[in-house]
Write an enzyme that holds these catalytic residues in place. Structure first.
Site, PDB file in Angstrom:
ATOM      1  NE  ARG A  19      -3.825  -2.353   0.529  1.00 28.65           N
ATOM      2  CZ  ARG A  19      -3.662  -3.600   0.097  1.00 28.65           C
ATOM      3  NH1 ARG A  19      -2.651  -3.923  -0.684  1.00 28.65           N
ATOM      4  NH2 ARG A  19      -4.544  -4.527   0.432  1.00 28.65           N
ATOM      5  CB  SER A  58      -8.672  -0.253   4.816  1.00 29.74           C
ATOM      6  OG  SER A  58      -9.145  -1.441   4.252  1.00 29.74           O
ATOM      7  CD  GLU A 113      -5.265   1.565   2.640  1.00 25.50           C
ATOM      8  OE1 GLU A 113      -4.818   0.513   3.151  1.00 25.50           O
ATOM      9  OE2 GLU A 113      -6.234   1.592   1.857  1.00 25.50           O
TER      10      GLU A 113
HETATM   11  P1  FAD Z   1      -8.415   9.876  -4.552  1.00 26.66           P
HETATM   12  O1  FAD Z   1      -9.077   9.496  -3.289  1.00 26.66           O
HETATM   13  O2  FAD Z   1      -9.011  10.969  -5.353  1.00 26.66           O
HETATM   14  O3  FAD Z   1      -6.884  10.231  -4.237  1.00 26.66           O
HETATM   15  C1  FAD Z   1      -6.101   9.405  -3.433  1.00 26.66           C
HETATM   16  C2  FAD Z   1      -4.663   9.959  -3.435  1.00 26.66           C
HETATM   17  O4  FAD Z   1      -4.113   9.851  -4.740  1.00 26.66           O
HETATM   18  C3  FAD Z   1      -4.613  11.448  -3.070  1.00 26.66           C
HETATM   19  O5  FAD Z   1      -3.424  11.670  -2.338  1.00 26.66           O
HETATM   20  C4  FAD Z   1      -4.534  12.144  -4.423  1.00 26.66           C
HETATM   21  O6  FAD Z   1      -3.871  13.392  -4.355  1.00 26.66           O
HETATM   22  C5  FAD Z   1      -3.749  11.137  -5.250  1.00 26.66           C
HETATM   23  N1  FAD Z   1      -4.101  11.133  -6.680  1.00 26.66           N
HETATM   24  C6  FAD Z   1      -5.328  10.876  -7.210  1.00 26.66           C
HETATM   25  N2  FAD Z   1      -5.246  10.894  -8.569  1.00 26.66           N
HETATM   26  C7  FAD Z   1      -3.963  11.191  -8.867  1.00 26.66           C
HETATM   27  C8  FAD Z   1      -3.256  11.369 -10.097  1.00 26.66           C
HETATM   28  N3  FAD Z   1      -3.847  11.256 -11.293  1.00 26.66           N
HETATM   29  N4  FAD Z   1      -1.929  11.699 -10.032  1.00 26.66           N
HETATM   30  C9  FAD Z   1      -1.304  11.823  -8.843  1.00 26.66           C
HETATM   31  N5  FAD Z   1      -1.919  11.658  -7.653  1.00 26.66           N
HETATM   32  C10 FAD Z   1      -3.232  11.350  -7.665  1.00 26.66           C
HETATM   33  N6  FAD Z   1      -7.875   0.474  -1.843  1.00 26.66           N
HETATM   34  C11 FAD Z   1      -7.151  -0.643  -2.064  1.00 26.66           C
HETATM   35  O7  FAD Z   1      -5.932  -0.560  -2.278  1.00 26.66           O
HETATM   36  N7  FAD Z   1      -7.744  -1.869  -2.034  1.00 26.66           N
HETATM   37  C12 FAD Z   1      -9.056  -2.031  -1.813  1.00 26.66           C
HETATM   38  O8  FAD Z   1      -9.545  -3.148  -1.822  1.00 26.66           O
HETATM   39  C13 FAD Z   1      -9.848  -0.867  -1.576  1.00 26.66           C
HETATM   40  N8  FAD Z   1     -11.167  -0.973  -1.307  1.00 26.66           N
HETATM   41  C14 FAD Z   1     -11.897   0.145  -1.059  1.00 26.66           C
HETATM   42  C15 FAD Z   1     -13.265   0.000  -0.774  1.00 26.66           C
HETATM   43  C16 FAD Z   1     -14.051   1.124  -0.533  1.00 26.66           C
HETATM   44  C17 FAD Z   1     -15.521   0.949  -0.222  1.00 26.66           C
HETATM   45  C18 FAD Z   1     -13.474   2.412  -0.604  1.00 26.66           C
HETATM   46  C19 FAD Z   1     -14.313   3.636  -0.395  1.00 26.66           C
HETATM   47  C20 FAD Z   1     -12.109   2.569  -0.864  1.00 26.66           C
HETATM   48  C21 FAD Z   1     -11.312   1.430  -1.095  1.00 26.66           C
HETATM   49  N9  FAD Z   1      -9.936   1.518  -1.364  1.00 26.66           N
HETATM   50  C22 FAD Z   1      -9.200   0.393  -1.607  1.00 26.66           C
HETATM   51  C23 FAD Z   1      -9.274   2.831  -1.369  1.00 26.66           C
HETATM   52  C24 FAD Z   1      -9.376   3.571  -2.733  1.00 26.66           C
HETATM   53  O9  FAD Z   1     -10.440   3.078  -3.493  1.00 26.66           O
HETATM   54  C25 FAD Z   1      -8.089   3.471  -3.543  1.00 26.66           C
HETATM   55  O10 FAD Z   1      -6.995   3.977  -2.819  1.00 26.66           O
HETATM   56  C26 FAD Z   1      -8.183   4.198  -4.885  1.00 26.66           C
HETATM   57  O11 FAD Z   1      -7.045   3.933  -5.657  1.00 26.66           O
HETATM   58  C27 FAD Z   1      -8.335   5.713  -4.723  1.00 26.66           C
HETATM   59  O12 FAD Z   1      -8.649   6.246  -6.006  1.00 26.66           O
HETATM   60  P2  FAD Z   1      -9.282   7.687  -6.177  1.00 26.66           P
HETATM   61  O13 FAD Z   1      -9.277   8.015  -7.623  1.00 26.66           O
HETATM   62  O14 FAD Z   1     -10.577   7.767  -5.493  1.00 26.66           O
HETATM   63  O15 FAD Z   1      -8.182   8.576  -5.443  1.00 26.66           O
HETATM   64  P1  NAP Z   2     -10.290 -10.229   5.346  1.00 29.70           P
HETATM   65  O1  NAP Z   2     -10.479 -11.254   4.294  1.00 29.70           O
HETATM   66  O2  NAP Z   2     -11.265 -10.133   6.473  1.00 29.70           O
HETATM   67  O3  NAP Z   2      -8.831 -10.367   5.946  1.00 29.70           O
HETATM   68  C1  NAP Z   2      -8.370  -9.466   6.952  1.00 29.70           C
HETATM   69  C2  NAP Z   2      -6.949  -9.081   6.617  1.00 29.70           C
HETATM   70  O4  NAP Z   2      -6.137 -10.248   6.663  1.00 29.70           O
HETATM   71  C3  NAP Z   2      -6.845  -8.493   5.248  1.00 29.70           C
HETATM   72  O5  NAP Z   2      -6.600  -7.128   5.395  1.00 29.70           O
HETATM   73  C4  NAP Z   2      -5.719  -9.246   4.556  1.00 29.70           C
HETATM   74  O6  NAP Z   2      -4.583  -8.448   4.275  1.00 29.70           O
HETATM   75  C5  NAP Z   2      -5.281 -10.306   5.552  1.00 29.70           C
HETATM   76  N1  NAP Z   2      -5.393 -11.632   4.894  1.00 29.70           N
HETATM   77  C6  NAP Z   2      -6.492 -12.425   4.824  1.00 29.70           C
HETATM   78  N2  NAP Z   2      -6.185 -13.574   4.182  1.00 29.70           N
HETATM   79  C7  NAP Z   2      -4.889 -13.496   3.849  1.00 29.70           C
HETATM   80  C8  NAP Z   2      -3.997 -14.356   3.147  1.00 29.70           C
HETATM   81  N3  NAP Z   2      -4.388 -15.560   2.690  1.00 29.70           N
HETATM   82  N4  NAP Z   2      -2.728 -13.943   2.948  1.00 29.70           N
HETATM   83  C9  NAP Z   2      -2.319 -12.737   3.398  1.00 29.70           C
HETATM   84  N5  NAP Z   2      -3.112 -11.867   4.050  1.00 29.70           N
HETATM   85  C10 NAP Z   2      -4.384 -12.249   4.283  1.00 29.70           C
HETATM   86  O7  NAP Z   2     -10.187  -8.790   4.653  1.00 29.70           O
HETATM   87  P2  NAP Z   2     -11.317  -7.829   4.117  1.00 29.70           P
HETATM   88  O8  NAP Z   2     -11.360  -6.639   4.976  1.00 29.70           O
HETATM   89  O9  NAP Z   2     -12.580  -8.584   3.841  1.00 29.70           O
HETATM   90  O10 NAP Z   2     -10.685  -7.375   2.741  1.00 29.70           O
HETATM   91  C11 NAP Z   2     -10.503  -8.306   1.704  1.00 29.70           C
HETATM   92  C12 NAP Z   2      -9.465  -7.769   0.741  1.00 29.70           C
HETATM   93  O11 NAP Z   2      -9.902  -6.524   0.189  1.00 29.70           O
HETATM   94  C13 NAP Z   2      -8.123  -7.494   1.413  1.00 29.70           C
HETATM   95  O12 NAP Z   2      -7.100  -7.852   0.524  1.00 29.70           O
HETATM   96  C14 NAP Z   2      -8.133  -6.008   1.646  1.00 29.70           C
HETATM   97  O13 NAP Z   2      -6.843  -5.437   1.585  1.00 29.70           O
HETATM   98  C15 NAP Z   2      -8.998  -5.500   0.498  1.00 29.70           C
HETATM   99  N6  NAP Z   2      -9.721  -4.287   0.903  1.00 29.70           N
HETATM  100  C16 NAP Z   2      -9.026  -3.139   0.980  1.00 29.70           C
HETATM  101  C17 NAP Z   2      -9.657  -1.968   1.332  1.00 29.70           C
HETATM  102  C18 NAP Z   2      -8.898  -0.677   1.365  1.00 29.70           C
HETATM  103  O14 NAP Z   2      -9.517   0.376   1.470  1.00 29.70           O
HETATM  104  N7  NAP Z   2      -7.604  -0.706   1.273  1.00 29.70           N
HETATM  105  C19 NAP Z   2     -11.011  -1.972   1.637  1.00 29.70           C
HETATM  106  C20 NAP Z   2     -11.687  -3.180   1.579  1.00 29.70           C
HETATM  107  C21 NAP Z   2     -11.036  -4.341   1.205  1.00 29.70           C
HETATM  108  P3  NAP Z   2      -4.447  -7.516   2.961  1.00 29.70           P
HETATM  109  O15 NAP Z   2      -5.263  -6.314   3.254  1.00 29.70           O
HETATM  110  O16 NAP Z   2      -2.997  -7.251   2.932  1.00 29.70           O
HETATM  111  O17 NAP Z   2      -4.919  -8.284   1.792  1.00 29.70           O
END
Ligand code: FAD
Ligand code: NAP
Length: 333
Positions: free
Chosen positions: A159, A233, A328
């Site tokens: 991340r 998250s 994050e």
């Molecule tokens: P923004 O929120 O608009 O921006 C995020 C950051 O990126 C800011 O710092 C902004 O300045 C910068 N930025 C945006 N666009 C650019 C650009 N073109 N150039 C340079 N900088 C830029 N993330 C995960 O990694 N995994 C997940 O599974 C995941 N699940 C999510 C689920 C939900 C319900 C929600 C609400 C969010 C989730 N996220 C997840 C977080 C988010 O969706 C990601 O981080 C996504 O990439 C953000 O994209 P955005 O366009 O909305 O960025």
């Molecule tokens: P989950 O399945 O309840 O698991 C909880 C955490 O344990 C996750 O964050 C995941 O890490 C870790 N995990 C589970 N199984 C694993 C495996 N086999 N190997 C390594 N790590 C493991 O998680 P959840 O909340 O439902 O999310 C599912 C996936 O969606 C995750 O990968 C999570 O990162 C992603 N997600 C991300 C966001 C976001 O905003 N970043 C929001 C929703 C969901 P990791 O997070 O490293 O995978």
């Protein structure tokens, strides 16, 4: 280009917190974007707003990147696909599946734009952007110079990327090139995907099956930002030393942990739940009842309220486990 003075960022972020913004520019053209980053003082870059929490009013120029276009640039078994930064990530995943291109199906339904995806090396269900990332083009803020970054130069981590650390607010990403594949190797190592496919009696899943399973799981577990404001998250999963993990395990035998090099990744959601926060509410802010890692806007929460709720969680997890949580979500002020 469209300029909105005294804009409200409420509808431009998925947290849906009220935040005034002096100048919001919506930009669909690369040349206009180049000019904007040369002449506007220290702009903030906005994509889909799904990973941002504004803290109060934003007295900055905000540039919303709305560049569009997808192009296959060498059609082969592993084609390179160049995608403009303003494309919606999930639509690109669906486009890839419709074109029989694998590699990003586990990243289905992640909100936001393609340009933001490298920022935190988006990841889910065992796959991260870095696995398929080839290169990106970005414009340097200030000079307007076009620079190409390879996978290595983005310094992707868990991340993390160079754009979230040393180069934060220094570049606008204008397109991303992915190397996708027509020879599919699906990754169903995460238990929830396997379980869902088993429930559906699918033994040899296609990329479409995996995408459908991921969408199904996400819809059952995560709040839809269109209904409840959130940014996914709120915290990163902390990576702790193996020795600290072993010590904690003695006290909390059921504590989950996953190998991360010679360290251990501990699910932040578990720590938060154990600290008693799951489903808890203070004023307009809550800790989501189905996934403690997600903080939710339950009404008209202000960014500062969400942040103070988050700080209380950080403090109680630190006291209980001696583990430091870090956000994050990108805090804007
Ligand atoms: P923004 O929120 O608009 O921006 C995020 C950051 O990126 C800011 O710092 C902004 O300045 C910068 N930025 C945006 N666009 C650019 C650009 N073109 N150039 C340079 N900088 C830029 N993330 C995960 O990694 N995994 C997940 O599974 C995941 N699940 C999510 C689920 C939900 C319900 C929600 C609400 C969010 C989730 N996220 C997840 C977080 C988010 O969706 C990601 O981080 C996504 O990439 C953000 O994209 P955005 O366009 O909305 O960025
Ligand atoms: P989950 O399945 O309840 O698991 C909880 C955490 O344990 C996750 O964050 C995941 O890490 C870790 N995990 C589970 N199984 C694993 C495996 N086999 N190997 C390594 N790590 C493991 O998680 P959840 O909340 O439902 O999310 C599912 C996936 O969606 C995750 O990968 C999570 O990162 C992603 N997600 C991300 C966001 C976001 O905003 N970043 C929001 C929703 C969901 P990791 O997070 O490293 O995978």
């Amino acid at each position: 280009m469209e300029l909105i003075n005294n804009a409200s960022l409420k509808s431009y972020t998925t947290f849906g917190v009220e935040a005034a913004c002096d100048h919001l520019y919506r930009i669909e053209d690369v040349e206009e974007l180049k000019l904007a980053v040369q002449y506007l003082d220290q702009p903030l870059i906005l994509g889909g707003g799904s990973n941002i929490l504004p803290l109060g009013s934003i007295h900055r120029n905000v540039l919303r990147v709305e560049l569009k276009g997808i192009q296959i640039i060498n059609d082969s078994d592993q084609p390179l696909v160049k995608i403009a930064a303003g494309e919606i990530w999930h639509e690109v995943v669906l486009w890839a599946i419709a074109n029989n291109l694998g590699g990003i199906e586990n990243l289905s339904l992640i909100p936001g734009t393609v340009g933001a995806a490298p920022m935190q090396n988006i990841g889910a269900y065992g796959v991260e952007l870095a696995n398929v990332f080839h290169s990106l083009e970005a414009i340097e803020i200030g000079s307007g110079q076009l620079v190409t970054f390879s996978n290595e130069e983005c310094r992707f981590g868990y991340r993390e990327s160079v754009f979230k650390t040393e180069l934060r607010n220094k570049f606008v990403i204008i397109n991303v090139t992915l190397r996708l594949s027509r020879q599919h190797q699906v990754d169903i190592s995460y238990g929830a995907i396997q379980q869902t496919l088993n429930d559906w009696h699918i033994e040899k899943p296609t990329i479409r099956d995996v995408s459908k399973a991921v969408i199904h799981i996400r819809q059952s577990k995560l709040p839809d930002p269109a209904e409840i404001g959130n940014a996914g998250s709120f915290f990163k999963n902390p990576i702790i030393s193996s020795s600290q993990f072993q010590l904690l395990k003695q006290e909390y035998p059921y504590m989950p942990g996953y190998p991360a090099g010679d360290h251990v990744k501990v699910p932040a959601g578990w720590l938060i739940e154990q600290a008693g926060w799951k489903g808890k509410r203070i004023g307009n802010v809550g800790c989501y009842e189905k996934q403690a890692l997600v903080l939710v806007n339950l009404g008209n929460a202000k960014g500062e309220e969400v942040w103070s709720f988050a700080q209380e969680i950080i403090e109680s997890v630190r006291i209980k486990f001696n583990v430091q949580l870090t956000p994050e979500v990108n805090l804007w002020s």
